[in-house]
Design a protein around this motif. Structure first.
Motif: not given
Length: 372
Positions: A84-85, A104-111, A316-325, A333-338
């Motif tokens: 998530f960035s 994946d990132v922390d659910p409270e800090s997003y980091l 989230p970045l891993p689900l962006q079309p540019a990184f589909a490969y 990445f459940p936290v980033a997705e949430t």
């Protein structure tokens, strides 16, 4: 009341005379790119942060690209970065032929936490990008110790955190290299794009300086020692940024006060929204990103009331079309997705008035009172 997400006119308007003066000075000198004002800005940033070297470039994305390139990152290497960035923290890796390894990132800090990053290290890991986000600083001292133990290059994406600190140490200086951005909306914004690399590593600094200007060493023109880039800062922008640096600390403090006012005015809505957690470090509230219930309805309601908001980030970045490969899918990445599903960014900038903040909060309260 109309509350824009960012009021460039209000910011630049207060500095308009300074801008015209910058333009006049540079035009009179005939020195437009990588000249006196750029060198002056580099020294100013060194003086402000305590960095040994500062290398100005055309953008912070360029800064990250060149810092990784200067460190020898390329095909076959893995570089760990948060799921998530902003896209540049992953695209710079891919554009060098290396593989972005998302955590994946922390659910409270997003980091991305040091623990999550450590778990992702493999024998191919050559670098880690520690990414500060919105109103929180990643634990760079812990990451720096991890990288020292593992002999891994550490790049600090401190693009939005010039003026943030870990105690006495400035954000941007905890890794092998750090970057700051001067995109107009950043805490120290210019009148165009721009960024700098800061580092205490002599060899890395030399390579970054060469890479930004087609691999030239600054002494022998048209002799290209490296295959470099055109990532040069212009002097009008540099001069304008230099004139804004003396007010950076007071502007950052104003951002903190505005963030505090939001917290006060939205207190008691715990079931409907939550603020990003910022830990013990001195942060720079570049963006105010909340997790909110009924995000899309709230966004439209605020727009109808004249309040502009943005979604940072819708996917989230891993689900962006540019990184589909890379082959990632929903649920990886459940936290980033949430976070992406519920994030909403409210206006926050030094020129924002208390009355505007209170109005925004009143509208948020009115929405939840009516909806729930």
């Amino acid at each position: 009341m109309q509350v824009p997400f960012f009021n460039f006119k209000r910011r630049i308007g207060s500095q308009l005379e300074s801008l015209w003066h910058s333009i006049e000075e540079v035009v009179d000198s005939g020195e437009f790119i990588l000249k006196k004002q750029v060198a002056g800005l580099e020294q100013d940033i060194c003086d402000y942060t305590g960095a040994k070297h500062c290398i100005a470039m055309a953008s912070a994305t360029g800064c990250m690209t060149l810092a990784l390139d200067a460190a020898g990152i390329g095909p076959g290497d893995e570089v760990i970065t948060p799921a998530f960035s902003y896209v540049s923290t992953a695209s710079v890796i891919a554009n060098l032929g290396a593989k972005p390894v998302f955590v994946d990132v922390d659910p409270e800090s997003y980091l991305a936490t040091p623990e999550a990053i450590k778990a992702a290290i493999t024998e191919k890991t050559r670098a880690i990008i520690g990414v500060h986000l919105f109103n929180a600083l990643v634990d760079m001292p812990a990451l720096a110790e991890l990288c020292r133990q593992k002999h891994i290059f550490l790049l600090e994406d401190s693009a939005t955190t010039l003026g943030g600190r870990y105690g006495a140490l400035n954000a941007g200086l905890a890794g092998d290299a750090g970057v700051y951005s001067f995109f107009p909306a950043k805490p120290l914004g210019g009148v165009g794009d721009g960024g700098v690399v800061v580092t205490d590593n002599d060899e890395l600094a030399t390579r970054c300086r060469m890479l930004r200007n087609h691999g030239q060493d600054g002494i022998h023109r048209f002799t290209h020692h490296l295959l470099g880039y055109n990532s040069r800062m212009d002097d009008i922008n540099a001069d304008f940024i230099r004139k804004g640096l003396p007010t950076l600390d007071s502007n950052n403090e104003q951002r903190r006060q505005i963030e505090h006012l939001y917290r006060e005015e939205l207190h008691g809505l715990d079931g409907y929204l939550s603020f990003q957690r910022a830990d013990r470090f001195q942060t720079v509230p570049y963006a105010l990103v909340l997790q909110v219930k009924g995000r899309d309805k709230l966004k439209q309601y605020l727009a109808d009331k004249g309040v502009a908001t943005k979604i940072y980030y819708p996917q989230p970045l891993p689900l962006q079309p540019a990184f589909a490969y890379l082959g990632h899918g929903q649920g990886d990445f459940p936290v980033a997705e949430t976070i992406a599903m519920h994030s909403l960014s409210l206006p926050i900038y030094p020129e924002l008035s208390a009355q505007e903040v209170i109005y925004v909060c009143q509208q948020i309260r009115a929405f939840y009172a009516a909806e729930y």
